[in-house]
Design an enzyme around this catalytic site. Structure first.
Site, PDB file in Angstrom:
ATOM      1  N   ASP A   1     -12.220  -5.594  29.119  1.00  0.00           N
ATOM      2  CA  ASP A   1     -11.776  -5.200  27.784  1.00  0.00           C
ATOM      3  C   ASP A   1     -11.581  -6.423  26.881  1.00  0.00           C
ATOM      4  OD1 ASP A   1     -10.447  -2.981  26.094  1.00  0.00           O
ATOM      5  OD2 ASP A   1      -8.910  -4.547  26.116  1.00  0.00           O
TER       6      ASP A   1
ATOM      7  N   GLU B   1     -17.010  -5.779  27.202  1.00  0.00           N
ATOM      8  CA  GLU B   1     -16.722  -5.037  25.980  1.00  0.00           C
ATOM      9  C   GLU B   1     -16.576  -6.064  24.865  1.00  0.00           C
ATOM     10  OE1 GLU B   1     -14.008  -2.762  23.034  1.00  0.00           O
ATOM     11  OE2 GLU B   1     -13.149  -4.178  24.432  1.00  0.00           O
TER      12      GLU B   1
HETATM   13  C1  NOJ Z   1     -10.711  -1.963  23.399  1.00  0.00           C
HETATM   14  C2  NOJ Z   1     -10.292  -0.606  23.876  1.00  0.00           C
HETATM   15  O1  NOJ Z   1     -11.427   0.219  23.963  1.00  0.00           O
HETATM   16  C3  NOJ Z   1      -9.291  -0.070  22.880  1.00  0.00           C
HETATM   17  O2  NOJ Z   1      -8.974   1.265  23.156  1.00  0.00           O
HETATM   18  C4  NOJ Z   1      -8.075  -0.949  22.882  1.00  0.00           C
HETATM   19  O3  NOJ Z   1      -7.206  -0.539  21.848  1.00  0.00           O
HETATM   20  C5  NOJ Z   1      -8.433  -2.428  22.667  1.00  0.00           C
HETATM   21  N1  NOJ Z   1      -9.580  -2.851  23.422  1.00  0.00           N
HETATM   22  C6  NOJ Z   1      -7.291  -3.323  23.064  1.00  0.00           C
HETATM   23  O4  NOJ Z   1      -7.131  -3.313  24.455  1.00  0.00           O
END
Ligand code: NOJ
Length: 525
Positions: free
Chosen positions: A196, A238
């Site tokens: 993430d 991500e």
């Molecule tokens: C990306 C995640 O998909 C999202 O839901 C989240 O708010 C942010 N990263 C922070 O972790």
């Protein structure tokens, strides 16, 4: 590698199925529904964060990185789920949130104490003006990436909610602790990890604090560790970044195995409204080649807002004008709506986008409920409107839980066009021509065509701005995809005879595509 041809299915754990009747979906609930996912044609189940969390950010604010949220079950439940997933020949992916923790995490609680030897685990400053070029991501709620901490008597750095302090990756102890978290979930049996918010690990003066070389160096360390200690595992980056910056997360084949293809997503929606596929082709052309064995993750929607952070200002204005008739549908820099409502509940547009998604270079990531055309509840807090209970059956509980609906973690969709009486798995399962059966048949057709995962890609000039065309091929097979993004019938000339891979129809001189129709073709012998 398995992930090059896999179909992923994303599940917020609280939203899928409540096995213990408390109104909150749980790990055992996912285990109970694995037959459904297998039937559908899912290869890898992606569980959104299921860790202990104050739930300020839907579970992306974690207070114990190696625990399980009590409402969701136990580590044993996760073990059972993994066994059952693997027994069915499927795989499992978990989120690893490395950039930040919850402010309730014991590390942060310790770090804020004056004189703590964990102080340096987070990023502190006396000056809330430092790193002025780093953008604020949650613009609707955060004014700054710095927040004041009374106990510490200093400001701490956070790229998301103030309740999510960023870890300090300059500290070697943090780097090792995060590696141990990665090991913990891989040891338990996860096949894949989604990293993430990976662009934001480091901060440096004079930069936007994204995609820094130090971040890539650390990712290489994690990859080397995984290669040395595990087999057949995979990491997804991500990184919501422009094409050239996203591909950097593959390294030279020595960083992440996969990365989400953020840049191709908004153009798919723009093309529908513009009846012009130019933006899609531009995004594909701007996508640099990736190392062999690496793979894109392609998606239409997920648990967040449909992000418009990386599109031009003009395109953003266009997307807002076309897709947010109510300004409340906007969230941060994006649109908090589900796929079917974005497409005006029009099945032909849904089929068109799925036909393209499942044949573009990459492995598709599907969002739970989209396979039945679930709606959203966009007025709910933050992005909760796209995280409502899965609709398994008609009725006031939607087959989601035995609990009183008033105690559900979130209300069911109330939009009359999408209520559970109209949109649910059971009814669509019983109906051979339902959207659910259509999605399943497309997933199964794709399974027979590994070339769609791993084959070469070349765009085709269809001579028509409204018709997207491309070829996917390897030494054995060649698939031609034609997709009509206009609202009227189009004729596309063919160089050679082609057979429709799904219907068996034979096309000689040209193909007639109805409004929003797509075809997957192979040369006829
Ligand atoms: C990306 C995640 O998909 C999202 O839901 C989240 O708010 C942010 N990263 C922070 O972790």
């Amino acid at each position: 590698m398995w992930f090059e041809t896999a179909t992923f299915y994303e599940i917020p754990v609280h939203a899928f199925f409540d096995a213990n009747g408390d109104g909150i979906g749980d790990i055992a609930g996912i285990t109970a529904k694995l037959d459904y996912l297998q039937w559908l044609g899912v290869d890898c189940v992606w569980l959104l964060p299921f860790y202990p969390s104050p739930m300020v950010d839907g579970g992306y604010d974690i207070s114990d990185l190696t625990g399980v949220r009590a409402e969701f079950g136990t580590l044993e439940d996760v073990g059972v789920l993994l066994d059952e997933i693997h027994r069915r020949g499927m795989r499992a992916m978990a989120d690893v949130i490395v950039n930040h923790t919850s402010d309730q995490h014991p590390w942060f609680q310790e770090a804020r104490r004056p004189g703590s030897d964990k102080r340096d685990w987070y990023v502190w400053s006396e000056d809330p003006g430092r790193y002025p070029d780093a953008r604020v991501i949650f613009i609707d709620t955060q004014e700054s990436n710095w927040a004041w901490d009374e106990v510490a008597g200093a400001y701490y750095w956070h790229r998301f909610y103030a309740e999510q302090p960023d870890l300090n990756f300059d500290n070697p102890e943090v780097r090792e602790a995060v590696k141990d978290v990665v090991r913990f979930w891989l040891d338990l049996g996860f096949d894949a990890l989604r990293l993430d918010a990976i662009p934001y690990l480091y901060e440096r003066d004079g930069t936007i604090c994204e995609n820094l070389p130090e971040t890539h160096a650390y990712l290489k360390e994690i990859r080397a560790m995984i290669d040395a200690e595990y087999e057949d595992r995979m990491m997804v980056a991500e990184a919501n970044q422009p094409p050239a910056d996203v591909v950097a997360y593959f390294g030279d084949g020595d960083e992440c195995h996969m990365a989400y293809h953020f840049p191709i997503m908004p153009p798919l929606f723009m093309a529908l409204k513009r009846e012009d596929v130019g933006d899609i082709l531009k995004a594909l052309e701007a996508t640099p080649p990736i190392p062999s064995g690496a793979q894109w993750g392609v998606f239409l929607r997920n648990h967040d807002e449909l992000t418009l952070e990386m599109v031009t200002e003009a395109d953003r204005a266009f997307m807002y004008a076309e897709y947010t008739p109510d300004p409340a549908m906007r969230k941060n820099v994006g649109i908090r709506r589900r796929l079917m409502p974005l497409l005006d509940n029009d099945r032909s547009r849904f089929e068109l986008l799925y036909g393209v998604l499942l044949s573009l270079p990459g492995s598709p990531f599907l969002y739970y409920g989209d396979e039945i055309g679930m709606g959203d509840e966009y007025l709910l807090n933050d992005r909760d409107g796209v995280r409502t209970p899965m609709q398994w059956e008609a009725g006031e509980r939607a087959g989601f839980s035995e609990a009183d609906p008033a105690s559900f973690y979130l209300p069911l969709v109330t939009d009359p066009a999408y209520i559970s009486d109209l949109v649910n798995v059971a009814d669509q399962h019983a109906q051979a021509d339902s959207l659910l059966h259509w999605v399943r048949s497309l997933l199964h057709a794709r399974r027979l065509l590994p070339v769609l995962g791993t084959g070469q890609f070349e765009s085709l000039d269809t001579g028509d701005r409204a018709v997207l065309g491309y070829r996917r091929w390897n030494e054995d097979v060649e698939v031609t995809v034609l997709a009509n993004f206009s609202t009227v019938t189009r004729m596309v000339p063919l160089a050679a005879h082609q057979v429709d891979l799904r219907s068996g129809a034979i096309y000689r001189a040209d193909v007639e595509l109805a409004a929003h129709q797509f075809v997957w073709l192979e040369p006829s012998r």
